[in-house]
Enzyme design. Structure first.
Site, mmCIF file in Angstrom:
data_model
loop_
_atom_site.group_PDB
_atom_site.id
_atom_site.type_symbol
_atom_site.label_atom_id
_atom_site.label_comp_id
_atom_site.label_asym_id
_atom_site.label_seq_id
_atom_site.Cartn_x
_atom_site.Cartn_y
_atom_site.Cartn_z
ATOM 1 N N GLN A 82 0.816 -1.210 0.000
ATOM 2 C CA GLN A 82 0.000 0.000 0.000
ATOM 3 C C GLN A 82 0.854 1.267 0.000
ATOM 4 O O GLN A 82 0.466 2.279 -0.597
ATOM 5 C CB GLN A 82 -0.925 -0.030 1.232
ATOM 6 N N LYS B 143 -2.596 -0.955 6.630
ATOM 7 C CA LYS B 143 -3.573 -2.019 6.342
ATOM 8 C C LYS B 143 -3.985 -2.634 7.662
ATOM 9 O O LYS B 143 -3.252 -2.575 8.641
ATOM 10 C CB LYS B 143 -2.924 -3.101 5.464
ATOM 11 N N GLY C 4 -12.399 -0.635 2.951
ATOM 12 C CA GLY C 4 -12.684 -2.058 2.844
ATOM 13 C C GLY C 4 -11.579 -2.824 2.145
ATOM 14 O O GLY C 4 -10.617 -2.264 1.628
ATOM 15 N N ASP C 5 -11.704 -4.125 2.176
ATOM 16 C CA ASP C 5 -10.875 -5.061 1.410
ATOM 17 C C ASP C 5 -11.701 -6.353 1.429
ATOM 18 O O ASP C 5 -12.930 -6.286 1.629
ATOM 19 C CB ASP C 5 -9.485 -5.229 2.076
ATOM 20 N N THR D 28 -11.858 -0.224 -8.113
ATOM 21 C CA THR D 28 -10.695 -1.113 -8.246
ATOM 22 C C THR D 28 -10.795 -1.909 -9.547
ATOM 23 O O THR D 28 -9.829 -2.017 -10.307
ATOM 24 C CB THR D 28 -10.570 -2.042 -7.030
ATOM 25 N N ASN E 171 -16.043 -8.023 -5.308
ATOM 26 C CA ASN E 171 -16.225 -6.637 -5.746
ATOM 27 C C ASN E 171 -15.288 -6.226 -6.883
ATOM 28 O O ASN E 171 -15.704 -5.569 -7.838
ATOM 29 C CB ASN E 171 -16.042 -5.728 -4.525
HETATM 30 N N1 GLU Z 1 -8.192 -2.403 -0.066
HETATM 31 C C1 GLU Z 1 -7.960 -1.596 -1.207
HETATM 32 C C2 GLU Z 1 -6.548 -1.789 -1.718
HETATM 33 O O1 GLU Z 1 -6.025 -2.884 -1.633
HETATM 34 C C3 GLU Z 1 -8.360 -0.141 -1.010
HETATM 35 C C4 GLU Z 1 -7.842 0.547 0.182
HETATM 36 C C5 GLU Z 1 -8.471 1.928 0.419
HETATM 37 O O2 GLU Z 1 -9.362 2.321 -0.303
HETATM 38 O O3 GLU Z 1 -8.034 2.570 1.369
HETATM 39 O O4 GLU Z 1 -5.942 -0.900 -2.252
#
Ligand code: GLU
Length: 448
Positions: free
Chosen positions: A113, A128, A167-168, A212, A243
């Site tokens: 990230q 995360k 989310g994830d 995404t 998603n």
């Molecule tokens: N979980 C998503 C990623 O892997 C989005 C994270 C977010 O929007 O903060 O990038």
């Protein structure tokens, strides 16, 4: 492990200090492997401990999450938040609720990230979190109680200028709603920007749900365009059916391609007529059923519990399920069947062996840090709207997402060319471009 003695020493220390965290080792190795040319060009970063500091999270939180299930039994899960790097902005990254979650998984995701968020150019740091809680089969009331307990511990570490989860896997708009409600109750603040991925009706951004998947397709489209190609008339395989996958399918179809297969953890379906998005959403999102139900409902489709979705011949593959889902054999099968481009919608879905197969075969390969950056980029757009107490239309937000993805693509190519000579080495480009942005900020901010 490639690279100079310094890079090798940093990697050895990562393995020594984070024993058993294999996914974190893998994610770190991939980045470190790419950094030789950037470090040679910028010797100033060696003296300020940039690599050593980048690889050690600023803060790692592990906490107990007790909750009571519908039968009155007390359950205990483990919660995590790894605040990895705040050089470019507040920690930003999703929460994953899945039984496979452990510290190593959260650290791999948090590490990715940092660079992904830097690539978006939007002023967000990397973090995360999540829990080994398994939402499958849990009632709505159980999900709510779990989210409330999770937030009762985590709230003290969050804030719109401090740490902004989203989310994830296993965390969508419903969970974000329960988490936000508890944060608001404890803090007595309506702090819209403390979480992203909120429903559009109360502070969420248009396009965040789709971002995404859409973004991964935009990235693949940009790669294809460099060879005078596009999605039109192309056969596409998308792994997963969550998603990210669903909205990747939607965008491929909008661009004139045909998604002929998708999957879940039980197997995959092939539908030569093209995946019917309405039916897929109904099966997975409304009914919460296995993907075989799709094939039962549609005569043109067949389900397979054997082999993998990558056995299905295609021009473009979009791995949108989870880490390490696409191994060497899958990559060999895809190349044999003539794949021309692969873009990672999930985080680290391709193993290092698989990536090597694609790169050796000259397949256009978009790594997750770049290709799936659209989700977090749109989260940053949500934060902007929240800060301005504004809300943009779907069209305006999507246009901004598309432009971020074009810029990410261009930056990867330019950096790959400048530091390695091959503009198609998107892995080198993404890692080096993300690193340089973070390293510059960390150097300017001193040893902290
Ligand atoms: N979980 C998503 C990623 O892997 C989005 C994270 C977010 O929007 O903060 O990038």
């Amino acid at each position: 492990m490639n690279g100079n003695a310094h890079i090798k020493a940093v990697y050895a220390e990562i393995r020594r200090r984070n024993q058993g965290e294999v996914e974190f080792h893998q994610a770190a190795a991939e980045v470190l492997d790419s950094l030789g040319p950037a470090l040679d060009r910028h010797p100033e970063y060696a003296g300020t401990g940039i690599l050593e500091r980048l690889c050690e999270p600023e803060r790692q939180l592990i906490f107990r999450v007790p909750w009571v299930d519908d039968s009155g039994t007390v359950r205990v899960n483990r919660g995590f938040r790894v605040e990895f790097n705040s050089a470019l902005g507040p920690y930003k990254g999703g929460l994953r609720f899945h039984p496979s979650v452990n510290l190593g998984i959260v650290k791999f995701l948090g590490f990715e990230q940092i660079f992904k968020n830097a690539l978006t150019g939007m002023g967000i740091g990397g973090g995360k979190g999540g829990s080994d809680f398994d939402p499958k089969g849990r009632s709505d009331a159980e999900i709510m109680r779990f989210c409330q307990s999770f937030m009762t511990e985590l709230y003290r570490h969050l804030g719109e200028h401090t740490d902004v989860p989203a989310g994830d896997i296993g965390v969508g708009a419903r969970e974000i709603g329960y988490l936000f409600g508890q944060y608001k109750r404890i803090t007595n603040r309506y702090e819209s920007g403390v979480l992203t991925g909120k429903p559009v009706a109360w502070g969420g951004s248009h396009v965040r749900t789709e971002a995404t998947g859409y973004g991964a397709v935009y990235f693949a489209e940009a790669m294809l365009a460099t060879r005078g190609d596009g999605f039109h008339g192309r056969r596409v395989v998308v792994s997963g059916s969550g998603n990210v996958a669903v909205y990747a399918v939607e965008k491929v179809h909008a661009l004139g391609g045909r998604v002929v297969a998708c999957s879940d953890s039980s197997g995959y379906v092939v539908d030569e007529d093209g995946i019917d998005l309405g039916l897929l959403k109904d099966v997975k999102e409304v009914r919460g059923a296995r993907i075989s139900v799709y094939a039962e409902a549609k005569p043109s489709a067949r389900f397979s519990a054997r082999g993998t979705v990558y056995d299905v011949p295609c021009d473009v593959a979009l791995p949108c399920a989870t880490q390490n889902e696409l191994g060497r054999e899958d990559a060999v099968a895809l190349v044999k069947n003539g794949v021309i481009a692969v873009a990672e919608g999930a985080n680290m879905p391709c193993t290092p062996d698989a990536m090597a197969v694609f790169q050796e075969a000259g397949v256009l390969f978009g790594p997750g840090k770049a290709a799936n950056a659209g989700g977090v980029a749109t989260s940053a757009l949500e934060m902007r709207q929240n800060a301005a107490r504004d809300s943009w239309t779907f069209e305006e937000t999507e246009a901004r997402l598309a432009s971020v993805m074009r810029e990410v693509h261009a930056e990867c190519r330019a950096t790959a060319e400048a530091y390695g000579g091959n503009p198609e080495d998107y892995v080198l480009g993404a890692n080096a471009a993300g690193f340089l942005r973070v390293a510059r900020a960390m150097t300017a901010q001193g040893v902290v």
